[in-house]
Scaffold this active site. Structure first.
Site, mmCIF file in Angstrom:
data_model
loop_
_atom_site.group_PDB
_atom_site.id
_atom_site.type_symbol
_atom_site.label_atom_id
_atom_site.label_comp_id
_atom_site.label_asym_id
_atom_site.label_seq_id
_atom_site.Cartn_x
_atom_site.Cartn_y
_atom_site.Cartn_z
ATOM 1 N N GLN A 49 3.718 0.796 -4.817
ATOM 2 C CA GLN A 49 2.427 0.710 -5.477
ATOM 3 C C GLN A 49 2.479 1.300 -6.885
ATOM 4 O O GLN A 49 1.496 1.215 -7.621
ATOM 5 C CB GLN A 49 1.375 1.447 -4.649
ATOM 6 C CG GLN A 49 1.158 0.851 -3.266
ATOM 7 C CD GLN A 49 0.243 1.718 -2.410
ATOM 8 O OE1 GLN A 49 0.629 2.771 -1.940
ATOM 9 N NE2 GLN A 49 -0.972 1.263 -2.213
ATOM 10 N N HIS B 124 2.017 -3.618 -7.688
ATOM 11 C CA HIS B 124 0.948 -3.550 -8.692
ATOM 12 C C HIS B 124 1.452 -3.806 -10.109
ATOM 13 O O HIS B 124 0.755 -3.506 -11.077
ATOM 14 C CB HIS B 124 0.252 -2.195 -8.615
ATOM 15 C CG HIS B 124 -0.493 -1.981 -7.334
ATOM 16 N ND1 HIS B 124 -0.901 -0.749 -6.895
ATOM 17 C CD2 HIS B 124 -0.911 -2.874 -6.395
ATOM 18 C CE1 HIS B 124 -1.521 -0.872 -5.736
ATOM 19 N NE2 HIS B 124 -1.540 -2.156 -5.412
ATOM 20 N N SER C 31 2.182 7.887 -0.257
ATOM 21 C CA SER C 31 0.996 7.077 -0.529
ATOM 22 C C SER C 31 -0.157 7.566 0.328
ATOM 23 O O SER C 31 0.003 7.813 1.528
ATOM 24 C CB SER C 31 1.254 5.594 -0.233
ATOM 25 O OG SER C 31 0.055 4.845 -0.386
ATOM 26 N N SER C 32 -1.337 7.668 -0.272
ATOM 27 C CA SER C 32 -2.541 7.997 0.480
ATOM 28 C C SER C 32 -3.117 6.773 1.180
ATOM 29 O O SER C 32 -4.046 6.894 1.974
ATOM 30 C CB SER C 32 -3.596 8.585 -0.455
ATOM 31 O OG SER C 32 -4.022 7.599 -1.389
#
Length: 303
Positions: free
Chosen positions: A113, A146, A250-251
């Protein structure tokens, strides 16, 4: 500038499900490295000096949405002024131990990401260290889910330009801007997407596409934007062919990452989540570590 709702609001960090050694035993003894898809987030890059949006020490940030970027020339000037100011520091970031350790592993693929290009830089560094070793494994494929800050795209016709070339052209168009606002680009703190907090952007000259005059933007997915279909398909192939999913740093706050976790869980594939804060996917994790990502991945690679 839009205020981005935090989907992690109210969530608390869970307890570790197992000691790291047991999780790594599962990763290495039950499956081979090549059977794991890896999804990475901002926590991979914090040790490289790239801040994240949702870490415990992160200040509130107001990233630009694609709708705001397209809404008015002043908003595009605002974005490009901040991005131009932040690029020298972002360009100077280097892979940290987490990137380098992951690059040592021959996983099914890395879906990131992040937009900083540090996975690719780590792969190049590891390959250089290995030299001409004919038996060295090929680098794991990387999907920049992304996008990447080192590319600039024309929104009219898809022309692509090197970010360094765009930076030089913007510098030529705005030779006195940094002095006028009193900021040294080397000393500023960048946001996760490479721009800086800068209020006075009046008068910043924006570069249009030299091929067709269209609008230029970094080739990254803004908040409110969609991941290109071909990129989603490439990431899906990696996740579909893997036996399980490892989430690093990553959250999972945005759906573009969370959906890989949901799909793996639905298909009864093991899900490992490693990050020191809460995530939006904790209820789907079969194995949960709250260790620092670099420590975990280094231990994994040492096996």
């Amino acid at each position: 500038m839009a205020v981005i709702f935090d989907p992690l609001r109210g969530r608390v960090r869970p307890e570790a499900s197992h000691p790291d050694a047991e999780i790594i035993d599962m990763l290495t003894k039950t499956y081979s490295d090549a059977e794991w898809a890896v999804l990475t987030g901002a926590g991979m890059s914090t040790d490289s000096g790239v801040p994240d949006y949702r870490g415990p020490d992160s200040p509130p940030r107001k990233p630009m949405t694609i709708q705001t970027f397209l809404s008015h020339p002043d908003q595009r000037a605002r974005y490009w002024a901040r991005s131009w100011m932040g690029w020298p520091r972002m360009r100077g970031t280097r892979p940290n131990q987490a990137h380098l350790a992951l690059a040592e592993l021959s996983v099914a693929g890395i879906i990131t990401q992040n937009v900083d290009g540090l996975h690719q830089a780590a792969a190049e560094a590891v390959a250089a260290d290995r030299g001409n070793d004919a038996g060295a494994p090929a680098p794991s494929p990387v999907i920049d889910l992304h996008g990447s800050l080192d590319r600039v795209i024309c929104l009219s016709n898809g022309h692509l330009f090197d970010r360094d070339w765009v930076q030089r052209r913007l510098s030529e168009l705005n030779p006195d801007f940094a002095e006028e606002v009193g900021i040294d680009p080397i000393d500023v703190e960048t946001a996760p997407d490479g721009d800086v907090e800068l209020e006075d952007t009046a008068g910043f000259a924006v570069l249009d596409c030299p091929e067709c005059g269209g609008l230029l933007k970094p080739d990254v997915v803004y908040f409110g934007d969609s991941v290109p279909a071909a990129r989603v398909q490439a990431a899906n192939r990696i996740a579909d062919e893997a036996a399980g999913l490892v989430v690093l740093g990553s959250s999972l706050a945005v759906l573009s990452g969370l959906r890989f976790v949901r799909t793996a869980a639905k298909e009864s594939k093991p899900v490992v989540i490693v990050t020191d804060g809460p995530t939006r996917g904790d209820e789907f994790a079969d194995f949960r570590s709250i260790s620092r990502v670099a420590d975990f991945v280094t231990a994994w690679a040492s096996r």
